[in-house]
Design a protein around this motif. Sequence first.
Motif, PDB file in Angstrom:
ATOM      1  N   THR A 140      47.133  -6.536  43.352  1.00  0.00           N
ATOM      2  CA  THR A 140      48.111  -6.923  42.332  1.00  0.00           C
ATOM      3  C   THR A 140      47.435  -7.692  41.203  1.00  0.00           C
ATOM      4  O   THR A 140      47.741  -7.489  40.025  1.00  0.00           O
ATOM      5  N   LEU A 141      46.502  -8.571  41.546  1.00  0.00           N
ATOM      6  CA  LEU A 141      45.782  -9.319  40.526  1.00  0.00           C
ATOM      7  C   LEU A 141      44.924  -8.393  39.665  1.00  0.00           C
ATOM      8  O   LEU A 141      44.806  -8.585  38.449  1.00  0.00           O
ATOM      9  N   GLN A 142      44.307  -7.396  40.286  1.00  0.00           N
ATOM     10  CA  GLN A 142      43.512  -6.444  39.516  1.00  0.00           C
ATOM     11  C   GLN A 142      44.388  -5.672  38.536  1.00  0.00           C
ATOM     12  O   GLN A 142      43.995  -5.437  37.379  1.00  0.00           O
ATOM     13  N   LEU A 143      45.579  -5.276  38.979  1.00  0.00           N
ATOM     14  CA  LEU A 143      46.509  -4.577  38.084  1.00  0.00           C
ATOM     15  C   LEU A 143      46.982  -5.505  36.970  1.00  0.00           C
ATOM     16  O   LEU A 143      47.057  -5.094  35.799  1.00  0.00           O
ATOM     17  N   LEU A 144      47.267  -6.753  37.307  1.00  0.00           N
ATOM     18  CA  LEU A 144      47.702  -7.715  36.300  1.00  0.00           C
ATOM     19  C   LEU A 144      46.587  -7.988  35.294  1.00  0.00           C
ATOM     20  O   LEU A 144      46.851  -8.168  34.092  1.00  0.00           O
ATOM     21  N   TYR A 145      45.353  -8.022  35.761  1.00  0.00           N
ATOM     22  CA  TYR A 145      44.228  -8.212  34.842  1.00  0.00           C
ATOM     23  C   TYR A 145      44.169  -7.075  33.821  1.00  0.00           C
ATOM     24  O   TYR A 145      43.961  -7.306  32.623  1.00  0.00           O
ATOM     25  N   GLN A 146      44.349  -5.839  34.284  1.00  0.00           N
ATOM     26  CA  GLN A 146      44.337  -4.700  33.371  1.00  0.00           C
ATOM     27  C   GLN A 146      45.459  -4.825  32.335  1.00  0.00           C
ATOM     28  O   GLN A 146      45.260  -4.527  31.161  1.00  0.00           O
ATOM     29  N   LEU A 204      46.379   1.239  39.512  1.00  0.00           N
ATOM     30  CA  LEU A 204      45.184   0.605  38.953  1.00  0.00           C
ATOM     31  C   LEU A 204      44.317   1.636  38.234  1.00  0.00           C
ATOM     32  O   LEU A 204      43.730   1.345  37.186  1.00  0.00           O
ATOM     33  N   ASN A 205      44.231   2.840  38.782  1.00  0.00           N
ATOM     34  CA  ASN A 205      43.494   3.909  38.092  1.00  0.00           C
ATOM     35  C   ASN A 205      44.134   4.235  36.747  1.00  0.00           C
ATOM     36  O   ASN A 205      43.453   4.399  35.734  1.00  0.00           O
ATOM     37  N   LEU A 206      45.467   4.336  36.740  1.00  0.00           N
ATOM     38  CA  LEU A 206      46.165   4.686  35.506  1.00  0.00           C
ATOM     39  C   LEU A 206      46.130   3.554  34.486  1.00  0.00           C
ATOM     40  O   LEU A 206      46.224   3.796  33.278  1.00  0.00           O
ATOM     41  N   SER A 207      46.000   2.318  34.966  1.00  0.00           N
ATOM     42  CA  SER A 207      46.077   1.161  34.072  1.00  0.00           C
ATOM     43  C   SER A 207      44.886   1.048  33.134  1.00  0.00           C
ATOM     44  O   SER A 207      44.894   0.193  32.244  1.00  0.00           O
ATOM     45  N   HIS A 208      43.881   1.877  33.291  1.00  0.00           N
ATOM     46  CA  HIS A 208      42.767   1.862  32.352  1.00  0.00           C
ATOM     47  C   HIS A 208      43.153   2.524  31.033  1.00  0.00           C
ATOM     48  O   HIS A 208      42.366   2.525  30.086  1.00  0.00           O
ATOM     49  N   ILE A 256      50.277  10.251  47.248  1.00  0.00           N
ATOM     50  CA  ILE A 256      49.679   9.261  46.360  1.00  0.00           C
ATOM     51  C   ILE A 256      48.157   9.250  46.517  1.00  0.00           C
ATOM     52  O   ILE A 256      47.416   9.023  45.550  1.00  0.00           O
ATOM     53  N   THR A 257      47.680   9.512  47.736  1.00  0.00           N
ATOM     54  CA  THR A 257      46.229   9.634  47.941  1.00  0.00           C
ATOM     55  C   THR A 257      45.647  10.750  47.082  1.00  0.00           C
ATOM     56  O   THR A 257      44.601  10.594  46.436  1.00  0.00           O
ATOM     57  N   PHE A 258      46.343  11.878  47.060  1.00  0.00           N
ATOM     58  CA  PHE A 258      45.895  13.014  46.268  1.00  0.00           C
ATOM     59  C   PHE A 258      45.949  12.678  44.773  1.00  0.00           C
ATOM     60  O   PHE A 258      45.011  12.960  44.009  1.00  0.00           O
ATOM     61  N   LEU A 259      47.056  12.059  44.343  1.00  0.00           N
ATOM     62  CA  LEU A 259      47.189  11.700  42.931  1.00  0.00           C
ATOM     63  C   LEU A 259      46.119  10.694  42.512  1.00  0.00           C
ATOM     64  O   LEU A 259      45.584  10.761  41.403  1.00  0.00           O
ATOM     65  N   LYS A 260      45.814   9.755  43.398  1.00  0.00           N
ATOM     66  CA  LYS A 260      44.774   8.766  43.084  1.00  0.00           C
ATOM     67  C   LYS A 260      43.430   9.451  42.885  1.00  0.00           C
ATOM     68  O   LYS A 260      42.649   9.077  42.001  1.00  0.00           O
ATOM     69  N   LYS A 261      43.162  10.449  43.706  1.00  0.00           N
ATOM     70  CA  LYS A 261      41.897  11.186  43.565  1.00  0.00           C
ATOM     71  C   LYS A 261      41.856  11.956  42.248  1.00  0.00           C
ATOM     72  O   LYS A 261      40.821  12.001  41.569  1.00  0.00           O
TER      73      LYS A 261
END
Length: 806
Positions: free
Chosen positions: A412-418, A378-382, A332-337
């Motif tokens: 979680t709040l940041q993801l919910l905001y997106q 969170l990266n994907l949620s954009h 997941i670290t690699f995917l996030k990058k």
Amino acid sequence: MAEESTKRKITYISTDVHPTDSFIIVNYYLQVISVSDAGKQTPQDKRALQKAIKVKISESSDVTTIAREIIEKYPKLIPAIKMRELESCLAVLQKRGSNFDLKQRAAEQTDSGFSTANSILESLARGGRSSPVKDESASLDMIEQYIEGLYEEMPDKIASTRNILTLAKNPQNLDVLMQNDSLISAISRVLREDNKKSMELVTNIIYIFFCFSNFPQYHPFITANKVGDMCLRITDQELNRYNIWSSDLQKLETKAAQAPDNSTLARDLDKEHRKFQAMIRKQDQLLFVCFHLLLNLAEDFSIEVKMVKRDIVRYLLTILDRETPELLVLTITFLKKLSVFKENKDELIRSDAVFNKMDKILSIINPALQGLSLKFLLNLSHDKTFRSMTVRNGGLQRVSELLQSKSHAILTLQLLYQITIDDENRDLVAGADIIPQIMKMILEYRGERVNTELMAVAINLATSKRNVDVIVDDNGLKFLVKRALKTRDILILKMLRNISMHEGETKFMFLDYIDEFMNMLLKSSNVPEVFVEVIGIIANLTIPDFDFAKLAKTYSLVELVQKKLADAVEFARRVAAATLERARDDADESEDGLAPDDDITLEAIILLGTMAHDENIAPMVSKTNAIPLLMELMIIKEEDDEIVLQIIYCIYHFLLYDSTRQILISKTKVVSYLIDLLYDRNIQIRRMCDVCLDIISEINEDWIKKIKQQKFQWHNSEYLSVMADLLEQQEAAMNTAASTTQGKSKSTSRSGNYATAGPSPAGAAPPRKISIGNSTYYSGLDESDSDDEEFDRHIIGGPRAILDSP
């Protein structure tokens, strides 16, 4: 012989928090530069180093003071511009508290999501055994023997690579090992030729190169030996092996299920299961070190692009089906990058697979894994498609569960905001038991200012009527207002302002606190952030039969609005004067507090329009200078459609009352302005102008004729301007054609000229009959043009042709 001196150059990289202890870890590069007597400088290779700084911090400590002390103590290590980054790390330490469980500390790891690779690989190698595997004694003096062992049978090769790996784990030996060409050549050959014969051998060799990959200066050396390419080949090979073995095991399970009394088949199945689990354990260890090495190499963007072209995203998504937490964290670290690039993001969200796999991972009780997974999501949620996918697959329910975990509340709040950015997703939040948790977190938050992420979600949710019904339920509005009045939290006031927008019983609830809001409004006239929110709340209270006149009289509300309008006009005049004198910058600096915020001006106009619903407000407004100020402000803010529209709305109301109508008609050029705006690109402005002109026309029959005349003159001037342009274009085209057709026949020349020219005046479309309200006028232009483009107003006709109102 010239002597040399040395100096050290330190380059700051980043600041991290120690996963278990109260330390700040500073990552930096150290470069030694040799300086000769002649002044020549010879820089050596950079080394990546870390500095652990012990920090004593408690809940009552001042994070800013501690950060300043650290920077003053280590000025070369941490530059002053990194003050905020250091404060963020100290805040993380402070949140842990003095009674933080040591085991929990170990679980909450840094953004990379894993501790040292050595300990993880040892854990994977143990396979659940209590004692780690002990390295054999190894020495640099025996390096030649280890090289010879690489040419022997498989057990000798494995033993030799294990000894070399022991040496490579010590960073001081890496330079010696790299400079031994025979050693590097031998292990590279063994990796290419024997990678299918022994998984342990391959793991040892990849691990050796991984030790080099931890230091950027060795990356060219690794790339030159094509180790990254071999890692991808080995990954593909192991994943195919897993699929084949899994398929064979499934067939054996089917046979055992068909013959439940066959004890031999049952024993064979149990034996195969144990072998399969042992293979998975070894394979996870190999895949971990392969992807860790590739992740280190991916620091170079060009190499990362090559990995993506080699389909590494597909490999990583396949690894998400594994169950080993350490491997999942690394994956997941690699995917996030990778997900920060659009092309990779598009591939990840091409189907629902990524969310379904991440939803399964989020259900694993592992704080480090859950935190990293949320950052990846969170990266994907954009991407809007992924946000819709999340809601469609029940992601809101998972978010609701994660909100209960305090360790991941912010993520979680940041993801919910997106997710709540999209209007269509906000109404669905009401059915996921999220709003009660949000309200509880707001009302129980300690401190004067509620967390920004929390309030950002609440403000988004408050824009939905369905969510507001849940928010105000069970005295929710009462507690929010009480906290807002006590703390004057701007974000809570923003939330209340959104709540006050919705029609129905919600608006009436605000009447219980109208006096408190008015007192806050008057006391915060010098605090623009608070003032604009409170005046916005009051302006939203469009309640029928509400006595605004009494409210305005009690709190001098009309005078307050007039003052804000006067400030806006005065500031605009001063800016215009300063512009003419070519000293606008100096004038801005001299306007101490006189520059009004456009938001405040807009809300003051909206409030005036809201109060105008009460007929008793008109006499109060007529005694002030508010109406002339509105007209002047409409000219000043002609580029701001929202302000212009709200001013016209106020004019509409004031035209309904005798006292204000007389001021508009006799003391202002309201008809001229409205006709001018009747052809604005904004359709809402056009509609409001049309309604206002209809009201004026009904006052007196003379007005009908004069408004028709002004409309005709306006359209006529526009028609003449367009026709003049067409004639100029036609004449220019004819001249151009005449100059390029010399020597040709007259008939050919003339036909060519008129074929390329624009439409002649005789062929132009005649004026079109248009009806607006009770008026009829003619236009030489298609009305649809006014929606999409603004025509130039020429000297012929235009605003100068409009008659003044009587």
